[in-house]
Design an enzyme around this catalytic site. Structure first.
Site, PDB file in Angstrom:
ATOM      1  CD1 TRP A 200      -2.773   1.620   0.584  1.00 20.72           C
ATOM      2  CD2 TRP A 200      -1.426   2.389   2.192  1.00 20.72           C
ATOM      3  NE1 TRP A 200      -3.199   2.882   0.919  1.00 20.72           N
ATOM      4  CE2 TRP A 200      -2.391   3.379   1.914  1.00 20.72           C
ATOM      5  CE3 TRP A 200      -0.459   2.645   3.172  1.00 20.72           C
ATOM      6  CZ2 TRP A 200      -2.429   4.606   2.576  1.00 20.72           C
ATOM      7  CZ3 TRP A 200      -0.492   3.858   3.833  1.00 20.72           C
ATOM      8  CH2 TRP A 200      -1.475   4.831   3.534  1.00 20.72           C
ATOM      9  CG  ASP A 367     -12.906   9.487  -2.429  1.00 14.69           C
ATOM     10  OD1 ASP A 367     -12.930   8.564  -1.597  1.00 14.69           O
ATOM     11  OD2 ASP A 367     -12.217   9.440  -3.474  1.00 14.69           O
ATOM     12  CG  ASP A 368     -15.499   6.248   1.865  1.00 20.28           C
ATOM     13  OD1 ASP A 368     -16.712   6.114   2.002  1.00 20.28           O
ATOM     14  OD2 ASP A 368     -14.645   5.490   2.368  1.00 20.28           O
ATOM     15  CE  LYS A 477     -10.606   6.997  -5.573  1.00 21.56           C
ATOM     16  NZ  LYS A 477     -10.160   8.042  -4.632  1.00 21.56           N
ATOM     17  CD1 TRP A 478     -14.745  -1.161  -8.574  1.00 21.88           C
ATOM     18  CD2 TRP A 478     -16.752  -0.635  -9.407  1.00 21.88           C
ATOM     19  NE1 TRP A 478     -15.536  -2.262  -8.454  1.00 21.88           N
ATOM     20  CE2 TRP A 478     -16.775  -1.972  -8.967  1.00 21.88           C
ATOM     21  CE3 TRP A 478     -17.903  -0.097  -9.971  1.00 21.88           C
ATOM     22  CZ2 TRP A 478     -17.907  -2.784  -9.074  1.00 21.88           C
ATOM     23  CZ3 TRP A 478     -19.037  -0.898 -10.082  1.00 21.88           C
ATOM     24  CH2 TRP A 478     -19.033  -2.224  -9.638  1.00 21.88           C
ATOM     25  CG  ASP A 479     -11.594   2.522  -3.180  1.00 20.91           C
ATOM     26  OD1 ASP A 479     -10.677   1.712  -3.394  1.00 20.91           O
ATOM     27  OD2 ASP A 479     -11.487   3.487  -2.410  1.00 20.91           O
ATOM     28  CG  ASN A 481     -10.566   0.818   0.037  1.00 20.74           C
ATOM     29  OD1 ASN A 481      -9.488   1.145  -0.438  1.00 20.74           O
ATOM     30  ND2 ASN A 481     -11.645   1.572  -0.068  1.00 20.74           N
ATOM     31  CB  CYS A 527      -9.657   3.215  -6.900  1.00 18.01           C
ATOM     32  SG  CYS A 527      -8.939   3.676  -5.318  1.00 18.01           S
ATOM     33  CG  ASP A 549      -4.805   5.446  -1.198  1.00  9.54           C
ATOM     34  OD1 ASP A 549      -5.458   5.905  -2.151  1.00  9.54           O
ATOM     35  OD2 ASP A 549      -5.297   4.696  -0.332  1.00  9.54           O
TER      36      ASP A 549
HETATM   37  C1  DGJ Z   1      -8.953   4.213  -0.868  1.00 13.72           C
HETATM   38  C2  DGJ Z   1      -8.682   5.059  -2.075  1.00 13.72           C
HETATM   39  O1  DGJ Z   1      -7.480   4.698  -2.649  1.00 13.72           O
HETATM   40  C3  DGJ Z   1      -8.708   6.521  -1.659  1.00 13.72           C
HETATM   41  O2  DGJ Z   1      -8.381   7.318  -2.735  1.00 13.72           O
HETATM   42  C4  DGJ Z   1     -10.048   6.858  -1.119  1.00 13.72           C
HETATM   43  O3  DGJ Z   1     -11.013   6.766  -2.122  1.00 13.72           O
HETATM   44  C5  DGJ Z   1     -10.384   5.937   0.032  1.00 13.72           C
HETATM   45  N1  DGJ Z   1     -10.221   4.561  -0.311  1.00 13.72           N
HETATM   46  C6  DGJ Z   1     -11.783   6.188   0.507  1.00 13.72           C
HETATM   47  O4  DGJ Z   1     -12.168   5.300   1.466  1.00 13.72           O
END
Ligand code: DGJ
Length: 729
Positions: A200, A367-368, A477-479, A481, A527, A549
Site C-alpha cells: 500500500w 469520494d467516500d 471511482k470504483w474502489d 479496499n 481503484c 494513495d
Molecule cells: C482508498 C482510495 O485509494 C482513496 O483514494 C479513497 O477513495 C479511500 N479509499 C476512501 O475510502
C-alpha cells in the site's frame, strides 16, 4: 502473419519485428523452438533442440526416439504426467484419480482478426487486418479432453497473445487443477527477472535480479492482482538497459490470483510462465463444459525495456481499453478525499468546487462518505443511498450546483464490499465471502460481497445503476479496499468451492461489462486502496486506475516509473495533494507535485481554497499546460531517460505521435547542493530535423539533441524542469 510448415510441423508467428516458433515432435508433443527477433530464413527444426540425454533424465519410451526426454526438450504447453518434471502448464485430475494428460495434435486453423474471450477481458482488433490468429486443437485420446491453444499476432503493434480453452468432450467430469495461459522454454537462463513488487502507498517499484537455479515466482493469493505483486514480469538480457539489450515481457489480462515467473532447470535453461495461480484453484469441468483461461500478452524487444514498454503502452491504450473515453483527453478533476476525508457537507464540497472551477478544473469527484450513515470507515458499505444529513438536498442538488459552476460531477463507490454495520448486511448475512461457523475476518471494518453469486452481482449492478440514474453523474471511482480472506461461498456446493476466486472475478467482470453497456458516457476509474488492482483486466472495463494513495511527488515518481514498465501514463490516475504529504510527511513544491502528476490522468486532491495566491497561479499554469500537452504524455512515446531508482533524478521524455512535439520532464528526488549540469541525450527524434525550444526560441538539431544531449538543471523550485521542443516545419 502466421504460417504452418507441414513438413516440419512448425508454426511460425510473425509480427513486424518478432518471430515466435513452435511445433510438434513426431506429430506428438509440442515443442517451443524460438521467440525473439524476426526470422525470415528457412528452418532446420532439428537445430532447435538437442536430444543428447543427460544421465539424470528419463526417456519417453512410447516414442521411437529413446533420447527424446521431455525433461530436456523445450516445452510450449507442458502437461503433467510425463517425463518433463518442470512446472507444467496443465494439471488435471480424472475421475479415476489419475492426473496424466497426453495431448496430441488434432487440428489447427489460422484466420484473420481475433476472437473475443468468453467472459474475460482481452485485447481486440477493430479491423481483421490488424492481426492474425491461430487455434491449435490438441486432444487426450484416453479421456476426450481437448485443449485449444490460441495465439494472435498483432503485426503492427508487435505483440503476441496467448490463451487456452479446455473443452471436456469426454463422458466424465474432470477437475482442472492448473491451466496456465502461457509457458515457454528459453535456450538459456542468462537473464534478469524484472518485476514490480510493492505494498500500500508504494506499489510497483522496479526490482531486478539475475535468474537463479530453481523457481522464482511472483504471485497473488489475495483475490485480486494486488499491490504486492503485479501480473507482469520481464526477462531481460544481463546488462540490458532502457534502450539496449533484449527484453521479453509477460503480462496477464486478469485481475485475480495469478502466478508468474521462471524456473531454471539443471541444464541452465529457463522456463517462463504466467497464468491463474494454481494454488487454491480448482475448476470442475462436467462433460460438455469448457474453461477459458485469461489472456497472456507477450512482447519482445531487441532494444531494451523502453521499447517493450512502448509496445505495451500502445497496445493497451488502443486495443485493450475501450469505449468513448479511450482516445479522449479526460477531465482534469478535483477529488475531496484528502481535503475533507469523511468530514464534509454540501456547503464544503461546493466551496471546493467553486475554487476549482476558477482555475480550470473540469470535474469534481465526491469520494467516500456520501451514503448511508458513513462518517468513518466502520459502517454503511452496501447501503448505496445518499446520506441526507450531509447532503440534505440529495445528490441532485449538489450535482446541479457543481454543474452550474461549469463542472462535471463524479462519485466514489466501493460496490464489492459490505460493512457488518449496514442494512445490507443485516438483511443478507450470507451475501459476504465466508465459511459457515468460521470467523469472518474484517479488513478496514468491512467484508467482501460474494460476487460468485448471481443474486449478489445483481444487487451490486442495480444499486450502482440506481444511483447513476438518479443524477447527472459522469465519472465513477470504483474502489476496493481489502484483500480476500476466509474464502468460501454460501451458494457453492462442496465440489465447487475451489472455483471461488475465479468465479468472483468472472462475476465482477460481468457486472462491469453491464455497467459499461448501461452507462457508456460515464468515465470509470478503478481503484483499490490506491493501486492494488492495477492490471490489464481492469483497464478493459475502466481506462484509468488510481495509481496509488501516495501522491508524494518523490514516491509517486518511483511508483509511476515502475507502473510504466507495462502500463501507459494515460492509464494512471495522478493528483497533486497537500503538503506535508499525508502518507510520508514530505514537503515538496507545488511545481514538483504538478510535474509528476501531469504525466498521468491529472487532478488535484486538496482544498484549493487553502493554497497561497502564488501557488494558485501555478495551478492555473499547470492546468493550461496539461490541457495543451496532455495528449503528448498520454499518446506519445515514452523514453525513461533517467530512472528514479538508479539515482537522485528521474527524467522522462515524451515524443508526440506525430513526432513534432517533445516534452522532457526532469524531477530531482533528492537534492544535491551545487550539482552541476546533468547531460541527457534525447531519444526517438528526427535526426535530420531542427527543433525549436519553447520559451527560449533556441534552434537545436535533432541529431544534437540525441547525440550531444542537453544540460538539465532544476529551475525555480530546485526540483523540476520541464522543457518543450517543437520540430520545425
Ligand atoms: C482508498 C482510495 O485509494 C482513496 O483514494 C479513497 O477513495 C479511500 N479509499 C476512501 O475510502
Amino acid at each position: 502473419m502466421i504460417t504452418y510448415d507441414e513438413k516440419n510441423q512448425l508454426f511460425h508467428i510473425q509480427t513486424k519485428n518478432t518471430s515466435y516458433c513452435f511445433g510438434f515432435y513426431q506429430g506428438k508433443f509440442l515443442m517451443h523452438y524460438y521467440w525473439g527477433k524476426r526470422l525470415n530464413g528457412p528452418f532446420a527444426v532439428e537445430d532447435f533442440y538437442d536430444f543428447e540425454r543427460s544421465g539424470g533424465s528419463m526417456s519417453t519410451s512410447d516414442y521411437e526416439d529413446q533420447y527424446a526426454s521431455r525433461d530436456v526438450l523445450p516445452g510450449e504447453f507442458s502437461t503433467f504426467g510425463n517425463t518433463d518434471l518442470r512446472t507444467p502448464a496443465f494439471h488435471v485430475q480424472y475421475p479415476d484419480g489419475s492426473r496424466i494428460t497426453e495431448l496430441s495434435y488434432e487440428s489447427h486453423r489460422i484466420f484473420a482478426g481475433k476472437k473475443p474471450l468468453e467472459g474475460l477481458p482481452a485485447t481486440y482488433v477493430e479491423d481483421d487486418s490488424e492481426a492474425t490468429s491461430l487455434e491449435v486443437t490438441l486432444a487426450d485420446s484416453l479421456t476426450g479432453l481437448k485443449v485449444v491453444l490460441s495465439y494472435t499476432a498483432f503485426e503492427e503493434a508487435d505483440a503476441i497473445t496467448r490463451s487456452v480453452r479446455v473443452e471436456n468432450a469426454g463422458q466424465d467430469t474432470v477437475r482442472l487443477k492448473s491451466v496456465l495461459s502461457a509457458l515457454l522454454d528459453f535456450k538459456t537462463a542468462d537473464y534478469d527477472m524484472v518485476h514490480l513488487p510493492g505494498s500500500w502507498a508504494r506499489e510497483r517499484h522496479i526490482e531486478r535480479q539475475p535468474l537463479f537455479s530453481g523457481k522464482q515466482i511472483v504471485d497473488s493469493v489475495r483475490g485480486a492482482s494486488s499491490g504486492q505483486h503485479n501480473p507482469f514480469f520481464a526477462l531481460v538480457s544481463h546488462g540490458a538497459t532502457e534502450e539496449t539489450g533484449e527484453a521479453y515481457g509477460f503480462s496477464l489480462v486478469y485481475s485475480g490470483n495469478f502466478t508468474a515467473g521462471a524456473e531454471v532447470d539443471a541444464f541452465g535453461k529457463a522456463r517462463a510462465f504466467i497464468g491463474i495461480n494454481p494454488f487454491d484453484f480448482e475448476y470442475v469441468l462436467e462433460a460438455g463444459m469448457s474453461f477459458q483461461s485469461p489472456e497472456a500478452v507477450l512482447v519482445y524487444s531487441d532494444s531494451g525495456l523502453g521499447k517493450m514498454s512502448r509496445i505495451y503502452h500502445r497496445l493497451y491504450r488502443t486495443r485493450l481499453c475501450r469505449g468513448r473515453f479511450r482516445d479522449m483527453e479526460r477531465y482534469v478533476l478535483i477529488n475531496n478525499w484528502e481535503a475533507t476525508y469523511f468530514n464534509f457537507n454540501e456547503e464544503k464540497i461546493v466551496s471546493i468546487a467553486e475554487k476549482a472551477s476558477q482555475v480550470g478544473v473540469e470535474l469534481l469527484v465526491l469520494d467516500d462518505g456520501w451514503f448511508g450513515k458513513r462518517n468513518d470507515d466502520t459502517s454503511s458499505l452496501g447501503d448505496w443511498k445518499v446520506n441526507l444529513e450531509k447532503l440534505p438536498g440529495g445528490l441532485n442538488s449538489l450535482v446541479e450546483k457543481v454543474n452550474a459552476l461549469g463542472m462535471k460531477f463524479g462519485l466514489w463507490f466501493e460496490p464489492e464490499m459490505v460493512s457488518p454495520d449496514s442494512d445490507c448486511y443485516r438483511a443478507h448475512e450470507d451475501w459476504c465471502i465466508h465459511v459457515k461457523d468460521r470467523i469472518r475476518s474484517q479488513g478496514r471494518h468491512q467484508l467482501m460481497l460474494d460476487l460468485s453469486r448471481e443474486d449478489v452481482c445483481e444487487y451490486v449492478l442495480e444499486s450502482v445503476s440506481a444511483v447513476l440514474n438518479s443524477a447527472d453523474i459522469e465519472y465513477v471511482k470504483w474502489d476496493c479496499n481489502r484483500s480476500m480472506s476466509n474464502i468460501g461461498s454460501a451458494k457453492l456446493d462442496a465440489r465447487h468451492q475451489g472455483e471461488f476466486c475465479h468465479r468472483y472475478i468472472l462475476g465482477l467482470y460481468r457486472v462491469l461489462e453491464e455497467l459499461n453497456r448501461r452507462f457508456p458516457n460515464v468515465l470509470f476509474e478503478s481503484c483499490s486502496s490506491g493501486g492494488a488492482r492495477f492490471d490489464p483486466g481492469m483497464l478493459y472495463y475502466m481506462p484509468q486506475t488510481w495509481c496509488s494513495d501516495d501522491s508524494d511527488a518523490v514516491e509517486r515518481a518511483l511508483i509511476q516509473c515502475g507502473t510504466s514498465l507495462c502500463y501507459p501514463y494515460s492509464s494512471m490516475g495522478a493528483h497533486v495533494s497537500a503538503v506535508p504529504n499525508h502518507q510520508v510527511g514530505r514537503v515538496t513544491p507545488i511545481a514538483a507535485r504538478g510535474a509528476v502528476a501531469m504525466q498521468g490522468q491529472f487532478g488535484y486532491e486538496l482544498d484549493l481554497n487553502r493554497l497561497s495566491d502564488s501557488d494558485i497561479e501555478q495551478v492555473k499554469e499547470q492546468i493550461r499546460f496539461y490541457k495543451k500537452y496532455g495528449e503528448v504524455f498520454h499518446k506519445g512515446d515514452l523514453y525513461r531517460l533517467q530512472l528514479p531508482q538508479d539515482g537522485p533524478v528521474a527524467t522522462n521524455e515524451f515524443v508526440s505521435e506525430d513526432k513534432n512535439t517533445v516534452i522532457v520532464v526532469r524531477f530531482v528526488l533528492k537534492a544535491t547542493p551545487d550539482p552541476g549540469p546533468d547531460f541527457v541525450r534525447l531519444c526517438g527524434l528526427d535526426e535530420k530535423a531542427v527543433y525549436t525550444e519553447e520559451g527560449t526560441g533556441r534552434q537545436i538539431g535533432g541529431d544534437v539533441l540525441m547525440n550531444a544531449g542537453i544540460s538539465l538543471m532544476p529551475k525555480a523550485d530546485y526540483m523540476t524542469q520541464i522543457r518543450v521542443f517543437h520540430k520545425n516545419a
